[in-house]
Design a protein around this motif. Structure first.
Motif, PDB file in Angstrom:
ATOM      1  N   GLY A   1       0.817  -1.211   0.000  1.00 22.20           N
ATOM      2  CA  GLY A   1       0.000   0.000   0.000  1.00 22.20           C
ATOM      3  C   GLY A   1       0.849   1.257   0.000  1.00 22.20           C
ATOM      4  N   LEU A   2       1.938   1.229   0.763  1.00 23.92           N
ATOM      5  CA  LEU A   2       2.848   2.373   0.793  1.00 23.92           C
ATOM      6  C   LEU A   2       3.496   2.582  -0.571  1.00 23.92           C
ATOM      7  CD1 LEU A   2       4.322   4.602   2.345  1.00 23.92           C
ATOM      8  CD2 LEU A   2       6.005   2.873   3.042  1.00 23.92           C
ATOM      9  N   ALA A   3       3.899   1.498  -1.215  1.00 19.87           N
ATOM     10  CA  ALA A   3       4.503   1.605  -2.550  1.00 19.87           C
ATOM     11  C   ALA A   3       3.515   2.197  -3.558  1.00 19.87           C
ATOM     12  CB  ALA A   3       4.996   0.240  -3.017  1.00 19.87           C
ATOM     13  N   GLU A   4       2.274   1.747  -3.505  1.00 12.46           N
ATOM     14  CA  GLU A   4       1.249   2.296  -4.411  1.00 12.46           C
ATOM     15  C   GLU A   4       1.017   3.772  -4.133  1.00 12.46           C
ATOM     16  OE1 GLU A   4      -2.344   0.008  -4.129  1.00 12.46           O
ATOM     17  OE2 GLU A   4      -1.324  -1.860  -4.693  1.00 12.46           O
ATOM     18  N   PHE A   5       0.932   4.112  -2.841  1.00 10.63           N
ATOM     19  CA  PHE A   5       0.662   5.500  -2.471  1.00 10.63           C
ATOM     20  C   PHE A   5       1.811   6.415  -2.892  1.00 10.63           C
ATOM     21  CE2 PHE A   5       0.751   8.919   0.792  1.00 10.63           C
ATOM     22  CZ  PHE A   5      -0.332   9.625   0.308  1.00 10.63           C
ATOM     23  N   THR A   6       3.048   6.013  -2.612  1.00 11.18           N
ATOM     24  CA  THR A   6       4.175   6.874  -2.983  1.00 11.18           C
ATOM     25  C   THR A   6       4.317   6.958  -4.502  1.00 11.18           C
ATOM     26  OG1 THR A   6       5.731   5.038  -2.596  1.00 11.18           O
ATOM     27  CG2 THR A   6       5.445   6.654  -0.805  1.00 11.18           C
ATOM     28  N   ALA A   7       3.935   5.904  -5.218  1.00 13.76           N
ATOM     29  CA  ALA A   7       3.950   5.981  -6.684  1.00 13.76           C
ATOM     30  C   ALA A   7       2.953   7.031  -7.172  1.00 13.76           C
ATOM     31  CB  ALA A   7       3.631   4.613  -7.295  1.00 13.76           C
ATOM     32  N   GLU A   8       1.806   7.126  -6.502  1.00 11.39           N
ATOM     33  CA  GLU A   8       0.835   8.180  -6.840  1.00 11.39           C
ATOM     34  C   GLU A   8       1.417   9.564  -6.529  1.00 11.39           C
ATOM     35  OE1 GLU A   8      -2.319   8.363  -8.326  1.00 11.39           O
ATOM     36  OE2 GLU A   8      -1.641   6.372  -8.930  1.00 11.39           O
ATOM     37  N   LEU A   9       2.077   9.680  -5.378  1.00 10.01           N
ATOM     38  CA  LEU A   9       2.680  10.960  -5.022  1.00 10.01           C
ATOM     39  C   LEU A   9       3.761  11.371  -6.013  1.00 10.01           C
ATOM     40  CD1 LEU A   9       3.031  10.709  -1.122  1.00 10.01           C
ATOM     41  CD2 LEU A   9       1.286  11.938  -2.433  1.00 10.01           C
ATOM     42  N   GLU A  10       4.446  10.378  -6.573  1.00 12.98           N
ATOM     43  CA  GLU A  10       5.516  10.664  -7.541  1.00 12.98           C
ATOM     44  C   GLU A  10       4.978  11.368  -8.787  1.00 12.98           C
ATOM     45  OE1 GLU A  10       8.812  10.280  -7.391  1.00 12.98           O
ATOM     46  OE2 GLU A  10       8.850   9.274  -5.445  1.00 12.98           O
ATOM     47  N   LYS A  11       3.682  11.297  -9.020  1.00 15.97           N
ATOM     48  CA  LYS A  11       3.097  11.973 -10.174  1.00 15.97           C
ATOM     49  C   LYS A  11       3.062  13.487  -9.996  1.00 15.97           C
ATOM     50  CE  LYS A  11       0.263   8.004 -11.414  1.00 15.97           C
ATOM     51  NZ  LYS A  11      -1.093   7.455 -11.484  1.00 15.97           N
ATOM     52  N   LEU A  12       3.195  13.943  -8.740  1.00 14.31           N
ATOM     53  CA  LEU A  12       3.269  15.383  -8.493  1.00 14.31           C
ATOM     54  C   LEU A  12       4.621  15.886  -8.988  1.00 14.31           C
ATOM     55  CD1 LEU A  12       1.675  15.467  -4.928  1.00 14.31           C
ATOM     56  CD2 LEU A  12       0.630  16.230  -7.078  1.00 14.31           C
ATOM     57  N   PRO A  13       4.653  17.085  -9.574  1.00 10.35           N
ATOM     58  CA  PRO A  13       5.889  17.513 -10.246  1.00 10.35           C
ATOM     59  C   PRO A  13       7.056  17.853  -9.326  1.00 10.35           C
ATOM     60  CG  PRO A  13       4.221  19.235 -10.364  1.00 10.35           C
ATOM     61  CD  PRO A  13       3.560  18.026  -9.759  1.00 10.35           C
ATOM     62  N   GLU A  14       6.783  18.310  -8.115  1.00  9.70           N
ATOM     63  CA  GLU A  14       7.859  18.790  -7.239  1.00  9.70           C
ATOM     64  C   GLU A  14       7.960  17.970  -5.959  1.00  9.70           C
ATOM     65  OE1 GLU A  14      10.011  21.139  -8.088  1.00  9.70           O
ATOM     66  OE2 GLU A  14       8.982  21.376 -10.008  1.00  9.70           O
ATOM     67  N   PRO A  15       9.178  17.729  -5.486  1.00  6.26           N
ATOM     68  CA  PRO A  15       9.348  16.968  -4.240  1.00  6.26           C
ATOM     69  C   PRO A  15       8.660  17.620  -3.038  1.00  6.26           C
ATOM     70  CG  PRO A  15      11.478  17.377  -5.293  1.00  6.26           C
ATOM     71  CD  PRO A  15      10.440  18.084  -6.098  1.00  6.26           C
ATOM     72  N   LEU A  16       8.685  18.938  -2.965  1.00  4.31           N
ATOM     73  CA  LEU A  16       8.020  19.615  -1.848  1.00  4.31           C
ATOM     74  C   LEU A  16       6.510  19.367  -1.895  1.00  4.31           C
ATOM     75  CD1 LEU A  16       8.271  21.399   0.653  1.00  4.31           C
ATOM     76  CD2 LEU A  16       8.036  23.401  -0.852  1.00  4.31           C
ATOM     77  N   ASP A  17       5.929  19.385  -3.085  1.00 10.98           N
ATOM     78  CA  ASP A  17       4.503  19.082  -3.231  1.00 10.98           C
ATOM     79  C   ASP A  17       4.202  17.652  -2.786  1.00 10.98           C
ATOM     80  OD1 ASP A  17       4.040  21.623  -4.279  1.00 10.98           O
ATOM     81  OD2 ASP A  17       4.272  20.931  -6.359  1.00 10.98           O
ATOM     82  N   ARG A  18       5.108  16.728  -3.086  1.00 10.21           N
ATOM     83  CA  ARG A  18       4.925  15.337  -2.676  1.00 10.21           C
ATOM     84  C   ARG A  18       4.932  15.206  -1.162  1.00 10.21           C
ATOM     85  NH1 ARG A  18       9.667  13.840  -6.550  1.00 10.21           N
ATOM     86  NH2 ARG A  18       8.673  14.508  -8.489  1.00 10.21           N
ATOM     87  N   LEU A  19       5.886  15.887  -0.525  1.00  8.19           N
ATOM     88  CA  LEU A  19       5.968  15.826   0.935  1.00  8.19           C
ATOM     89  C   LEU A  19       4.733  16.448   1.581  1.00  8.19           C
ATOM     90  CD1 LEU A  19       9.751  16.706   1.348  1.00  8.19           C
ATOM     91  CD2 LEU A  19       8.658  14.498   1.831  1.00  8.19           C
ATOM     92  N   LYS A  20       4.282  17.556   1.037  1.00  7.37           N
ATOM     93  CA  LYS A  20       3.083  18.201   1.588  1.00  7.37           C
ATOM     94  C   LYS A  20       1.843  17.340   1.357  1.00  7.37           C
ATOM     95  CE  LYS A  20       2.986  22.699   0.693  1.00  7.37           C
ATOM     96  NZ  LYS A  20       3.271  24.013   0.069  1.00  7.37           N
ATOM     97  N   ALA A  21       1.789  16.639   0.235  1.00  5.02           N
ATOM     98  CA  ALA A  21       0.662  15.733  -0.019  1.00  5.02           C
ATOM     99  C   ALA A  21       0.710  14.548   0.948  1.00  5.02           C
ATOM    100  CB  ALA A  21       0.689  15.247  -1.468  1.00  5.02           C
TER     101      ALA A  21
END
Length: 196
Positions: A69-89
């Motif tokens: 589940g974590l792998a799937e979720f972080t793969a979804e977060l990876e679709k966000l363009p910026e690392p800061l946006d990923r962390l905030k998401a």
């Protein structure tokens, strides 16, 4: 068209894994029986032993489910363009799950603590590996931001999540997660640019 026996077996195994992850999170390892998991998965108790011989194997399956589940979720977060946006998401997702955290704590963190109290098995190390997956992903995001202190920042962020989940659970106050999540978002926005 009917499912093949193999497809039905795979479906039962997946249902059991999902049910184990959910029920163990809600009830804890010691209070959960194989029958509880079978019931939650809508699988006859006798069938469980075909897929998982012991409760510890079901705990391992739950940990694998958390890791997946974590792998799937972080793969979804990876679709966000910026690392800061990923962390905030990521932080926003913790806030969204505040009621679950207040009722049961962090799925992997509470399991890791409970498994650490057991004398046998080594399952606590497996739970630690799932938490390590999150730490490594968060560290990678900070590295993409150019942070030389990425490992320390990852530890701060994930540690804050574990702490707010524990406090929200102990005090049954979901607002703790909301407040601390908002503070973490402000902290992420306020991080100074790394020195050149």
């Amino acid at each position: 068209m009917t499912d093949s026996p193999r497809a039905r077996g795979t479906d039962k195994r997946r249902r059991l894994m999902r049910a184990a992850a959910r029920v163990l999170h809600e009830q804890g390892v010691e209070r959960t029986t194989i029958a509880d998991i079978a019931h939650a998965a809508d699988v006859p108790v006798g069938n469980v032993y075909y897929y998982f011989k012991t409760k510890d194997e079901l705990v391992q399956a739950a940990l694998a489910e958390h890791a997946g589940g974590l792998a799937e979720f972080t793969a979804e977060l990876e679709k966000l363009p910026e690392p800061l946006d990923r962390l905030k998401a990521l932080v926003a997702s913790w806030i969204e799950q505040r009621d679950v955290a207040a009722r049961h704590g962090c799925p992997t963190g509470t399991l890791a603590v409970e498994l650490d109290k057991r004398a046998e098995g080594g399952l606590d190390a497996e739970a630690g590996r799932v938490i390590r997956l999150l730490l490594d992903w968060v560290e990678a995001q900070f590295r993409l931001l150019g942070r030389p202190d990425a490992a320390d920042l990852a530890l701060t962020l994930v540690g804050a999540y574990q702490g707010m989940s524990l406090l929200a659970n102990a005090l049954r106050e979901p607002g703790i997660v909301s407040r601390e999540g908002a503070r973490l978002t402000r902290w992420l926005d306020a991080l100074p640019e790394p020195a050149a």
